[in-house]
Enzyme design. Structure first.
Site, PDB file in Angstrom:
ATOM      1  N   ARG A  62       0.868  -1.177   0.000  1.00 46.06           N
ATOM      2  CA  ARG A  62       0.000   0.000   0.000  1.00 46.06           C
ATOM      3  C   ARG A  62       0.901   1.221   0.000  1.00 46.06           C
ATOM      4  O   ARG A  62       2.125   1.080   0.030  1.00 46.06           O
ATOM      5  CB  ARG A  62      -0.910  -0.016   1.228  1.00 46.06           C
ATOM      6  N   PHE A  64      -2.432 -11.319  12.415  1.00 43.68           N
ATOM      7  CA  PHE A  64      -2.155 -11.482  13.840  1.00 43.68           C
ATOM      8  C   PHE A  64      -2.089 -10.150  14.594  1.00 43.68           C
ATOM      9  O   PHE A  64      -1.594 -10.076  15.704  1.00 43.68           O
ATOM     10  CB  PHE A  64      -0.881 -12.302  14.043  1.00 43.68           C
ATOM     11  N   CYS A  66       9.926  10.024  -9.429  1.00 39.97           N
ATOM     12  CA  CYS A  66       9.727   9.761 -10.859  1.00 39.97           C
ATOM     13  C   CYS A  66       9.855  11.055 -11.671  1.00 39.97           C
ATOM     14  O   CYS A  66       9.976  12.144 -11.112  1.00 39.97           O
ATOM     15  CB  CYS A  66       8.354   9.123 -11.086  1.00 39.97           C
ATOM     16  N   CYS A 113       8.304  10.111  -3.811  1.00 42.12           N
ATOM     17  CA  CYS A 113       8.437   9.530  -5.147  1.00 42.12           C
ATOM     18  C   CYS A 113       9.418  10.380  -5.952  1.00 42.12           C
ATOM     19  O   CYS A 113       9.394  11.607  -5.873  1.00 42.12           O
ATOM     20  CB  CYS A 113       7.071   9.507  -5.823  1.00 42.12           C
ATOM     21  N   ASN A 118      -4.941   7.015   3.926  1.00 48.00           N
ATOM     22  CA  ASN A 118      -4.445   6.379   5.143  1.00 48.00           C
ATOM     23  C   ASN A 118      -2.976   6.706   5.348  1.00 48.00           C
ATOM     24  O   ASN A 118      -2.154   6.453   4.462  1.00 48.00           O
ATOM     25  CB  ASN A 118      -4.599   4.861   5.057  1.00 48.00           C
ATOM     26  N   GLU A 119      -2.674   7.273   6.482  1.00 45.81           N
ATOM     27  CA  GLU A 119      -1.273   7.514   6.870  1.00 45.81           C
ATOM     28  C   GLU A 119      -0.391   7.879   5.675  1.00 45.81           C
ATOM     29  O   GLU A 119       0.557   7.176   5.329  1.00 45.81           O
ATOM     30  CB  GLU A 119      -0.717   6.288   7.606  1.00 45.81           C
ATOM     31  N   CYS A 178       7.280  13.663 -10.842  1.00 49.54           N
ATOM     32  CA  CYS A 178       7.591  14.382  -9.598  1.00 49.54           C
ATOM     33  C   CYS A 178       8.734  15.374  -9.829  1.00 49.54           C
ATOM     34  O   CYS A 178       8.719  16.493  -9.300  1.00 49.54           O
ATOM     35  CB  CYS A 178       7.937  13.400  -8.484  1.00 49.54           C
ATOM     36  N   GLU A 228      -6.731   5.558  15.692  1.00 42.98           N
ATOM     37  CA  GLU A 228      -6.414   4.122  15.774  1.00 42.98           C
ATOM     38  C   GLU A 228      -5.609   3.857  17.032  1.00 42.98           C
ATOM     39  O   GLU A 228      -4.777   4.672  17.439  1.00 42.98           O
ATOM     40  CB  GLU A 228      -5.544   3.677  14.590  1.00 42.98           C
ATOM     41  N   CYS A 277       2.326   7.475  -6.835  1.00 42.77           N
ATOM     42  CA  CYS A 277       2.951   8.746  -7.145  1.00 42.77           C
ATOM     43  C   CYS A 277       1.919   9.853  -6.963  1.00 42.77           C
ATOM     44  O   CYS A 277       0.811   9.775  -7.477  1.00 42.77           O
ATOM     45  CB  CYS A 277       3.431   8.727  -8.588  1.00 42.77           C
ATOM     46  N   GLU A 309      -1.836  -8.619   8.180  1.00 44.17           N
ATOM     47  CA  GLU A 309      -2.169  -8.177   9.535  1.00 44.17           C
ATOM     48  C   GLU A 309      -3.062  -9.166  10.273  1.00 44.17           C
ATOM     49  O   GLU A 309      -3.768  -8.796  11.200  1.00 44.17           O
ATOM     50  CB  GLU A 309      -2.788  -6.785   9.470  1.00 44.17           C
TER      51      GLU A 309
HETATM   52  C1  GLA Z   1      -1.620   1.777  10.809  1.00 44.15           C
HETATM   53  C2  GLA Z   1      -2.595   1.682   9.663  1.00 44.15           C
HETATM   54  C3  GLA Z   1      -3.569   0.554   9.796  1.00 44.15           C
HETATM   55  C4  GLA Z   1      -2.904  -0.678  10.327  1.00 44.15           C
HETATM   56  C5  GLA Z   1      -2.244  -0.353  11.636  1.00 44.15           C
HETATM   57  C6  GLA Z   1      -1.591  -1.538  12.290  1.00 44.15           C
HETATM   58  O1  GLA Z   1      -1.966   2.636  11.782  1.00 44.15           O
HETATM   59  O2  GLA Z   1      -3.296   2.880   9.455  1.00 44.15           O
HETATM   60  O3  GLA Z   1      -4.122   0.313   8.516  1.00 44.15           O
HETATM   61  O4  GLA Z   1      -1.964  -1.130   9.410  1.00 44.15           O
HETATM   62  O5  GLA Z   1      -1.242   0.578  11.401  1.00 44.15           O
HETATM   63  O6  GLA Z   1      -1.045  -1.188  13.525  1.00 44.15           O
HETATM   64 ZN    ZN Z   2       6.182  10.478  -8.838  1.00 42.22          ZN
END
Ligand code: GLA
Ligand code: ZN
Length: 683
Positions: A117, A367, A163, A161, A155-156, A166, A317, A121, A365
């Site tokens: 994930r 576990f 390329c 990049c 997400n986060e 960029c 989270e 770019c 993920e």
């Molecule tokens: C991050 C991500 C989540 C997951 C957790 C696992 O915070 O945003 O998708 O991967 O880590 O701790």
């Molecule tokens: Zn790029």
């Protein structure tokens, strides 16, 4: 108007987290059980769709949101809000195969393959268009839903990049930044060094790992560019959602990480309504005590909260059990999750959310902890503690919309951090800029003062004490505001490495701290000594008003030339023995203190207390072993006492066992205690 986390009061604190029903669409029994378990755990929110692109759009142009609306309907019928995420954090395989430019190129100029994930770019117009389209469809579909509470973008965000798209975008960015004047850039980047002069903007390349990394201004500007590019990308996502949702009361956030190096979060979050972040302290590690881990986590809460002053944040989270990505993934001991959650609330969060509600059955993920494990029941220790946390949050509903308020601030800036790390000097392993900032902040917290953490570019009004650790990169504008702050009565503590360079990494001329600050502090730093871990020196505090005697010196010691400042501490050793190590100059109606060497704020208690007193900041009288926070909206006041020690501690007439916490709620003015709550998880 109060600053609510969702732009309006909702009458409760949020308890919820990431939920991945798309992994279980063939198991309606499980989806049904999920809702029952959520209600039982007093979970009132689910964050959906964070990585759902390949389910939303399995083939190019073919969209499926029915399952999402179905899940949102069922949650809503059961009193559970939805926070809906855009899926831009991971792409379906068809996209990468058909449009390889959407994949990221690394620092050696090599393009990644499909997978994982966060591998896209930010400059690819194809990717931006694909994201705009899916975000638009999502907004059109879910943006009128009555259960929708908030948009969660991507997400986060992170990484970079290199390329060609960029690179070209970087050149355009630089043209704007330097007014299309290549000679200005050459001057500011000092490109006559090692024959690095550019004839035109088209000759500039990103700092490839095997390329030009010797120009500090280029390296720093590349980091700024990447932050700007993320913010710009996030803005297209936020604008699309805002434009195509039929409801106009849905705030936008993106989930952040602690002390995250890649992105200047102040730049990124300018596009967001609310700050949210993902907190995973390494509890029970082999280096520090539980109280230390908690204290570090408190600092992170303050750092993230400081991105939007005066507004609560979201703990987007956390894990009630383990994570899967640390070196050792140790279980949280009973009671830790509940106290950690209360700490987030005490620090200004209006939510406690998890990654994840139900553990995934397969893949990377599987576990990682969750509220519901692979046994699929609510009969677990983790579930019980989550449910107890839900009860606690219901009892504390009135906390919503209050915030910690402070007259003390610690400065922390991303570009200063990058500049210190990227500078070609000092020691490789002991620069420790964020750690240094956190040590001051933590000491103040232990003295009963929860300082704000702000940027050197933020307004200073409302503060009477500012601690500016290692303010290496100093803009003229900031120097002017520091001068104003002090002359109008503020107290500032500056330290070694202050004011060495300007915003393009050129050294200030005429003596450090530059840009006129050496006059404000009444000293010039003539040299800086970098110490080996085995080197020792001491600062002897010569002014008894400060009640400390000696501070150990570590890592860095500057040799000062004193102008019109008073010397209040001197070195005891080496060739600079007897030389000034701590000074104070009264300036206007305020005072400017300069600390020339690194010492642990833990040893500086008397000095810091004197500064707080002079700045008219009240220190709450907190028993040792208690972590104290306070939230208020000017009317209601909540005080939080967390026993993070190994023994029982008495606060007023309440005795708190280890991991037990006390919350005292008061109305304004009269100061009478309205209500007391004690929270301890009983397993
Ligand atoms: C991050 C991500 C989540 C997951 C957790 C696992 O915070 O945003 O998708 O991967 O880590 O701790
Ligand atoms: Zn790029």
């Amino acid at each position: 108007m109060k600053n609510f986390v969702f732009d309006r009061p909702i009458g409760k604190l949020i308890h919820g987290g990431d939920y991945n029903p798309e992994q279980w669409l063939d198991r309606p029994d499980i989806l049904k059980a999920d809702i029952e378990y959520m209600k039982k755990a007093r979970i009132n929110e689910a964050t959906i769709g964070v990585f759902s692109w390949s389910v939303y759009e399995p083939r190019e142009g073919e969209f499926h949101f029915e399952w999402l609306i179905d899940v949102m309907d069922r949650l809503y019928e059961n009193g559970i809000y939805s926070i809906v995420a855009t899926p831009s954090g991971a792409r379906p395989a068809w996209m990468d195969l058909k449009y390889p430019e959407v994949m990221r190129t690394n620092g050696m100029g090599i393009r990644n393959r499909h997978g994982l994930r966060h591998n896209h770019c930010l400059s690819s117009e194809i990717y931006r268009n694909k994201v705009r389209l899916i975000d638009r469809k999502l907004a059109e579909c879910a943006g009128s839903h009555p259960g929708l509470l908030m948009w969660h973008i991507s997400n986060e965000y992170g990484g970079e990049c290199y390329c060609d798209n960029c690179k070209n975008r970087f050149r355009e960015y630089l043209k704007k930044r330097f007014g299309n004047d290549i000679e200005k850039l050459n001057h500011e980047w000092w490109t006559t060094f090692w024959s690095a002069r550019y004839e035109s903007f088209d000759e500039i390349e990103p700092p490839y790992e095997n390329g030009q990394t010797a120009i500090m201004g280029l390296n720093l500007e590349w980091k700024r560019f990447t932050s700007w590019n993320f913010a710009d990308f996030a803005k297209t996502e936020a604008d699309t959602l805002r434009q195509y949702s039929s409801r106009d009361d849905i705030p936008v956030t993106t989930n952040l990480m602690k002390q995250f190096y890649d992105i200047d979060y102040r730049v990124l979050t300018a596009q967001m309504d609310t700050i949210s972040w993902d907190s995973y302290p390494e509890f029970h590690n082999d280096r520090e005590t539980y109280a230390d881990t908690m204290l570090e986590s408190a600092f992170d809460n303050a750092l993230l909260r400081g991105l939007k002053r005066g507004r609560p944040f979201m703990l987007m989270e956390s894990t009630p059990g383990v994570v899967n990505w640390m070196d050792y993934n140790k279980l949280r001991r009973p009671g830790v999750h509940m106290q950690f959650s209360l700490q987030a609330i005490a620090s200004g969060s209006d939510t406690v959310q998890y990654f994840q509600f139900r553990k995934s059955r397969g893949a990377a993920e599987q576990f990682h902890g969750g509220v519901i494990g692979h046994d699929g029941t609510d009969g677990t220790r983790i579930f019980r503690e989550v449910a107890a946390t839900g009860e606690m949050l219901e009892e504390l509903a009135d906390v919503e919309g209050t915030v910690p308020v402070s007259k003390a601030a610690v400065l922390f800036d991303w570009d200063n951090w990058w500049a210190i790390d990227g500078s070609g000097g000092f020691a490789k392993t002991t620069r420790r800029y964020p750690q240094t900032c956190s040590e001051y902040w933590k000491k103040l917290l232990q003295l009963g003062v929860e300082a704000d953490i702000i940027s050197a570019n933020d307004p200073f009004d409302g503060y009477s004490l500012i601690i500016a650790p290692m303010l290496f990169l100093l803009r003229d504008e900031c120097a002017r505001r520091i001068r104003d702050f002090v002359s109008r009565g503020g107290i500032i503590l500056g330290t070694y490495m202050m004011g060495y360079i300007n915003e393009n990494c050129l050294c200030h001329l005429g003596g450090f701290p530059g840009a006129g600050l050496s006059e404000v502090f009444g000293i010039v730093s003539e040299e800086i000594d970098t110490l080996y871990p085995t080197d020792t020196n001491t600062v002897n505090i010569t002014d008894e008003r400060f009640r400390d005697s000696n501070w150990k010196v570590r890592d860095y010691a500057e040799v000062l030339k004193v102008g019109d400042a008073d010397v209040i501490g001197v070195y005891t050793d080496d060739y600079y023995k007897g030389g000034a190590a701590l000074t104070c100059k009264k300036y206007g109606s305020g005072a400017a203190y300069y600390q020339a060497a690194r010492s642990a704020p833990d040893e500086m208690e008397g000095f810091l207390k004197t500064l707080l007193k002079d700045a008219d900041i009240e220190c709450a009288d907190i028993p040792k072993g208690i972590e104290y926070h306070r939230r208020s909206d000017g009317d209601k006041v909540f005080e939080f006492y967390l026993n993070t020690s190994e023994g029982s501690i008495t606060v007023g007439d309440t005795t708190l066992a280890p991991k037990e916490s006390l919350v005292v709620a008061r109305g304004d003015g009269a100061g009478e205690t309205k209500k007391k709550y004690c929270f301890k998880y009983k397993s």
